[in-house]
Design a protein around this motif. Structure first.
Motif, PDB file in Angstrom:
ATOM      1  N   GLY A 180     -27.575  -1.080   0.651  1.00 52.03           N
ATOM      2  CA  GLY A 180     -28.912  -1.096   1.239  1.00 52.03           C
ATOM      3  C   GLY A 180     -28.988  -1.101   2.759  1.00 52.03           C
ATOM      4  N   ARG A 181     -27.902  -0.708   3.430  1.00 53.25           N
ATOM      5  CA  ARG A 181     -27.982  -0.770   4.899  1.00 53.25           C
ATOM      6  C   ARG A 181     -29.075   0.155   5.447  1.00 53.25           C
ATOM      7  N   THR A 182     -29.207   1.364   4.889  1.00 53.67           N
ATOM      8  CA  THR A 182     -30.239   2.273   5.422  1.00 53.67           C
ATOM      9  C   THR A 182     -31.647   1.706   5.193  1.00 53.67           C
ATOM     10  N   LEU A 183     -31.793   0.944   4.103  1.00 51.17           N
ATOM     11  CA  LEU A 183     -33.126   0.379   3.818  1.00 51.17           C
ATOM     12  C   LEU A 183     -33.493  -0.631   4.899  1.00 51.17           C
ATOM     13  N   TYR A 213     -18.639   4.273  -2.045  1.00 52.56           N
ATOM     14  CA  TYR A 213     -19.594   3.602  -1.161  1.00 52.56           C
ATOM     15  C   TYR A 213     -19.084   3.566   0.275  1.00 52.56           C
ATOM     16  N   GLN A 214     -19.938   3.934   1.176  1.00 54.81           N
ATOM     17  CA  GLN A 214     -19.657   3.839   2.610  1.00 54.81           C
ATOM     18  C   GLN A 214     -21.016   3.721   3.299  1.00 54.81           C
ATOM     19  N   PRO A 215     -21.197   2.726   4.165  1.00 59.66           N
ATOM     20  CA  PRO A 215     -22.528   2.600   4.776  1.00 59.66           C
ATOM     21  C   PRO A 215     -22.702   3.537   5.972  1.00 59.66           C
ATOM     22  N   THR A 216     -23.934   3.911   6.218  1.00 62.57           N
ATOM     23  CA  THR A 216     -24.242   4.748   7.389  1.00 62.57           C
ATOM     24  C   THR A 216     -24.178   3.904   8.654  1.00 62.57           C
ATOM     25  N   GLU A 217     -23.575   4.504   9.667  1.00 56.13           N
ATOM     26  CA  GLU A 217     -23.435   3.825  10.960  1.00 56.13           C
ATOM     27  C   GLU A 217     -24.815   3.678  11.621  1.00 56.13           C
ATOM     28  N   LEU A 264     -29.893  11.270   2.153  1.00 56.44           N
ATOM     29  CA  LEU A 264     -28.745  11.501   1.264  1.00 56.44           C
ATOM     30  C   LEU A 264     -27.470  11.411   2.090  1.00 56.44           C
ATOM     31  N   PHE A 265     -26.636  10.436   1.773  1.00 60.47           N
ATOM     32  CA  PHE A 265     -25.331  10.369   2.426  1.00 60.47           C
ATOM     33  C   PHE A 265     -24.307  10.653   1.333  1.00 60.47           C
ATOM     34  N   ASN A 266     -24.115  11.944   1.105  1.00 59.19           N
ATOM     35  CA  ASN A 266     -23.155  12.397   0.092  1.00 59.19           C
ATOM     36  C   ASN A 266     -23.111  11.556  -1.166  1.00 59.19           C
ATOM     37  N   PRO A 267     -24.251  11.333  -1.794  1.00 59.26           N
ATOM     38  CA  PRO A 267     -24.222  10.406  -2.926  1.00 59.26           C
ATOM     39  C   PRO A 267     -23.715  11.008  -4.234  1.00 59.26           C
ATOM     40  N   PHE A 268     -23.676  12.352  -4.348  1.00 62.11           N
ATOM     41  CA  PHE A 268     -23.354  12.912  -5.662  1.00 62.11           C
ATOM     42  C   PHE A 268     -22.311  14.023  -5.561  1.00 62.11           C
ATOM     43  N   PRO A 269     -21.585  14.221  -6.665  1.00 57.28           N
ATOM     44  CA  PRO A 269     -20.818  15.458  -6.755  1.00 57.28           C
ATOM     45  C   PRO A 269     -21.805  16.633  -6.859  1.00 57.28           C
ATOM     46  N   ALA A 309     -30.486   2.500 -10.737  1.00 58.33           N
ATOM     47  CA  ALA A 309     -30.771   3.604 -11.656  1.00 58.33           C
ATOM     48  C   ALA A 309     -29.923   4.800 -11.268  1.00 58.33           C
ATOM     49  N   ASP A 310     -29.879   5.773 -12.165  1.00 55.68           N
ATOM     50  CA  ASP A 310     -29.210   7.033 -11.846  1.00 55.68           C
ATOM     51  C   ASP A 310     -30.182   7.877 -11.022  1.00 55.68           C
ATOM     52  N   ALA A 311     -29.841   8.076  -9.759  1.00 58.28           N
ATOM     53  CA  ALA A 311     -30.762   8.756  -8.846  1.00 58.28           C
ATOM     54  C   ALA A 311     -30.961  10.225  -9.201  1.00 58.28           C
ATOM     55  N   THR A 312     -30.085  10.786 -10.028  1.00 54.06           N
ATOM     56  CA  THR A 312     -30.286  12.191 -10.399  1.00 54.06           C
ATOM     57  C   THR A 312     -31.467  12.329 -11.363  1.00 54.06           C
ATOM     58  N   GLU A 313     -31.959  11.179 -11.844  1.00 56.83           N
ATOM     59  CA  GLU A 313     -33.130  11.216 -12.744  1.00 56.83           C
ATOM     60  C   GLU A 313     -34.359  10.632 -12.069  1.00 56.83           C
ATOM     61  N   LEU A 356     -31.415   7.943  -1.850  1.00 50.95           N
ATOM     62  CA  LEU A 356     -30.828   8.098  -3.188  1.00 50.95           C
ATOM     63  C   LEU A 356     -29.325   7.887  -3.068  1.00 50.95           C
ATOM     64  N   GLY A 357     -28.832   6.829  -3.715  1.00 51.14           N
ATOM     65  CA  GLY A 357     -27.434   6.422  -3.538  1.00 51.14           C
ATOM     66  C   GLY A 357     -27.401   5.463  -2.365  1.00 51.14           C
ATOM     67  N   SER A 358     -28.141   4.354  -2.518  1.00 53.51           N
ATOM     68  CA  SER A 358     -28.396   3.484  -1.355  1.00 53.51           C
ATOM     69  C   SER A 358     -27.360   2.378  -1.186  1.00 53.51           C
ATOM     70  N   GLY A 359     -26.404   2.274  -2.112  1.00 51.85           N
ATOM     71  CA  GLY A 359     -25.316   1.313  -1.951  1.00 51.85           C
ATOM     72  C   GLY A 359     -25.821  -0.100  -1.729  1.00 51.85           C
ATOM     73  N   VAL A 397     -32.217   3.699  -4.307  1.00 47.41           N
ATOM     74  CA  VAL A 397     -31.813   3.842  -5.712  1.00 47.41           C
ATOM     75  C   VAL A 397     -30.289   3.873  -5.749  1.00 47.41           C
ATOM     76  N   GLU A 398     -29.719   2.903  -6.442  1.00 49.66           N
ATOM     77  CA  GLU A 398     -28.256   2.799  -6.487  1.00 49.66           C
ATOM     78  C   GLU A 398     -27.781   2.703  -7.935  1.00 49.66           C
ATOM     79  N   LEU A 399     -26.730   3.448  -8.244  1.00 49.86           N
ATOM     80  CA  LEU A 399     -26.204   3.501  -9.614  1.00 49.86           C
ATOM     81  C   LEU A 399     -25.439   2.239 -10.015  1.00 49.86           C
ATOM     82  N   LEU A 400     -24.646   1.703  -9.092  1.00 46.07           N
ATOM     83  CA  LEU A 400     -23.741   0.607  -9.466  1.00 46.07           C
ATOM     84  C   LEU A 400     -24.430  -0.751  -9.309  1.00 46.07           C
ATOM     85  N   PRO A 401     -24.502  -1.517 -10.403  1.00 41.45           N
ATOM     86  CA  PRO A 401     -25.243  -2.787 -10.377  1.00 41.45           C
ATOM     87  C   PRO A 401     -24.758  -3.745  -9.290  1.00 41.45           C
TER      88      PRO A 401
HETATM   89  C1  SAM Z   1     -21.710   7.281   0.702  1.00 40.33           C
HETATM   90  S1  SAM Z   1     -22.555   5.970  -0.139  1.00 40.33           S
HETATM   91  C2  SAM Z   1     -24.037   5.910   0.843  1.00 40.33           C
HETATM   92  C3  SAM Z   1     -24.674   4.527   0.942  1.00 40.33           C
HETATM   93  C4  SAM Z   1     -25.993   4.483   1.688  1.00 40.33           C
HETATM   94  N1  SAM Z   1     -26.852   5.574   1.356  1.00 40.33           N
HETATM   95  C5  SAM Z   1     -25.787   4.488   3.178  1.00 40.33           C
HETATM   96  O1  SAM Z   1     -25.979   5.562   3.765  1.00 40.33           O
HETATM   97  O2  SAM Z   1     -25.464   3.430   3.774  1.00 40.33           O
HETATM   98  C6  SAM Z   1     -23.071   6.813  -1.639  1.00 40.33           C
HETATM   99  C7  SAM Z   1     -23.654   5.895  -2.701  1.00 40.33           C
HETATM  100  O3  SAM Z   1     -24.212   6.677  -3.761  1.00 40.33           O
HETATM  101  C8  SAM Z   1     -24.072   5.934  -4.969  1.00 40.33           C
HETATM  102  N2  SAM Z   1     -24.247   6.863  -6.112  1.00 40.33           N
HETATM  103  C9  SAM Z   1     -23.379   7.780  -6.589  1.00 40.33           C
HETATM  104  N3  SAM Z   1     -23.912   8.440  -7.635  1.00 40.33           N
HETATM  105  C10 SAM Z   1     -25.153   7.913  -7.825  1.00 40.33           C
HETATM  106  C11 SAM Z   1     -26.205   8.177  -8.760  1.00 40.33           C
HETATM  107  N4  SAM Z   1     -26.097   9.125  -9.688  1.00 40.33           N
HETATM  108  N5  SAM Z   1     -27.333   7.452  -8.661  1.00 40.33           N
HETATM  109  C12 SAM Z   1     -27.476   6.487  -7.703  1.00 40.33           C
HETATM  110  N6  SAM Z   1     -26.520   6.200  -6.809  1.00 40.33           N
HETATM  111  C13 SAM Z   1     -25.374   6.910  -6.853  1.00 40.33           C
HETATM  112  C14 SAM Z   1     -22.679   5.367  -4.848  1.00 40.33           C
HETATM  113  O4  SAM Z   1     -22.466   4.279  -5.742  1.00 40.33           O
HETATM  114  C15 SAM Z   1     -22.664   4.941  -3.370  1.00 40.33           C
HETATM  115  O5  SAM Z   1     -23.122   3.628  -3.219  1.00 40.33           O
END
Ligand code: SAM
Length: 254
Positions: free
Chosen positions: A128-131, A92-96, A193-198, A177-181, A123-126, A145-149
């Protein structure tokens, strides 16, 4: 968009060992077992190095936004288990804030863009700063959509606390939820998308987006912040890069 995702995202369902295994398996399929094991050890070593009080203090460098808006979006206040899960999903890292607004301004200047037509999706909103930042613009709807509760919970708290004179969109939600779905809505979208996935996760999301655009042709823009895996998006037949800097790339549906 319903709220049923939360049940699927109970903390115990996101196991560290399962996440690590899936991460290793995907790397091993691409680079071989030895290389994957080396990368695993190196990622764990980096995690330990990143756990010192000094590194934690440095992470508070992203907290200026929180002081301004009385919210909690800093990466410093993330527990060790969620940070460890971040090694295998995405840390997790928030967008500036300045960069976020620069990206939106650049898109408005370069594209025919009417905010109320679009749904903003991170997708991968952590936390919620971008929201919160997107709500300064009159989007039709904003979804994270964030994976970690724990991060999603922080996002929901932030949404309820946030107050800004410049807020223009109030239809905002953060789902766990899992954003890949994620099933994309059929309206025009701005996808953040801020590098949310491998790599394997990003490939899946781009494939889902392509299928959705094929079934429901419409305008879509993708903001790819810190585009480390840009080659994956560049391979898309449905999206073409329209501009970018070293910090981000912006794609538009063809
Ligand atoms: C780099 S942070 C970006 C946070 C936010 N988007 C922002 O820009 O401030 C990436 C986020 O993606 C989430 N993430 C990773 N895999 C995910 C998945 N499969 N589904 C949803 N979120 C996921 C991580 O837990 C993390 O919070």
């Amino acid at each position: 968009m319903d709220g049923n995702h939360d049940a699927a995202c109970a903390p115990q369902t996101i196991s560290v060992s399962r996440s690590a295994w899936r991460w290793w398996k995907n790397l091993a399929a691409r680079d071989g077992r030895v290389a994957a094991t080396r990368q695993l050890l190196s990622a764990l070593f980096e995690f330990v190095r990143d756990s010192t009080p000094e590194r934690r203090r440095q992470r508070y460098g992203d907290a200026e936004y929180d002081w301004d808006y009385r919210v909690n979006t800093t990466s410093a206040a993330v527990g060790w288990r969620d940070r460890l899960l971040g090694v295998f999903h995405s840390p997790y890292q928030p967008t500036e804030a300045a960069l976020f607004h620069e990206m939106i301004a650049a898109l408005s200047a370069k594209a025919r863009f009417d905010f109320p037509d679009f749904i903003f999706i991170d997708l991968g909103s952590g936390k919620g700063r971008t929201l919160l930042m997107a709500s300064d613009y009159p989007f039709r709807h904003i979804v994270g959509v964030e994976l970690l509760p724990a991060l999603n919970y922080a996002a929901q708290e932030n949404l309820s606390k946030y107050h800004s004179e410049s807020q223009k969109c109030f239809a905002i939600e953060s789902i766990c939820a899992d954003a890949t779905e994620f099933a994309f809505p059929v309206e025009p979208i701005v996808l953040f998308l801020f590098n949310p996935f491998p790599e394997f996760g990003l490939r899946r999301v781009i494939a889902n987006l392509e299928q959705s655009l094929q079934e429901h042709p419409r305008r879509a823009y993708v903001f790819y912040h810190n585009p480390l895996l840009e080659h994956v998006v560049a391979e898309s037949v449905a999206m073409k890069k329209i501009f970018g800097t070293h910090q981000y790339a912006v794609y538009a549906s063809d």
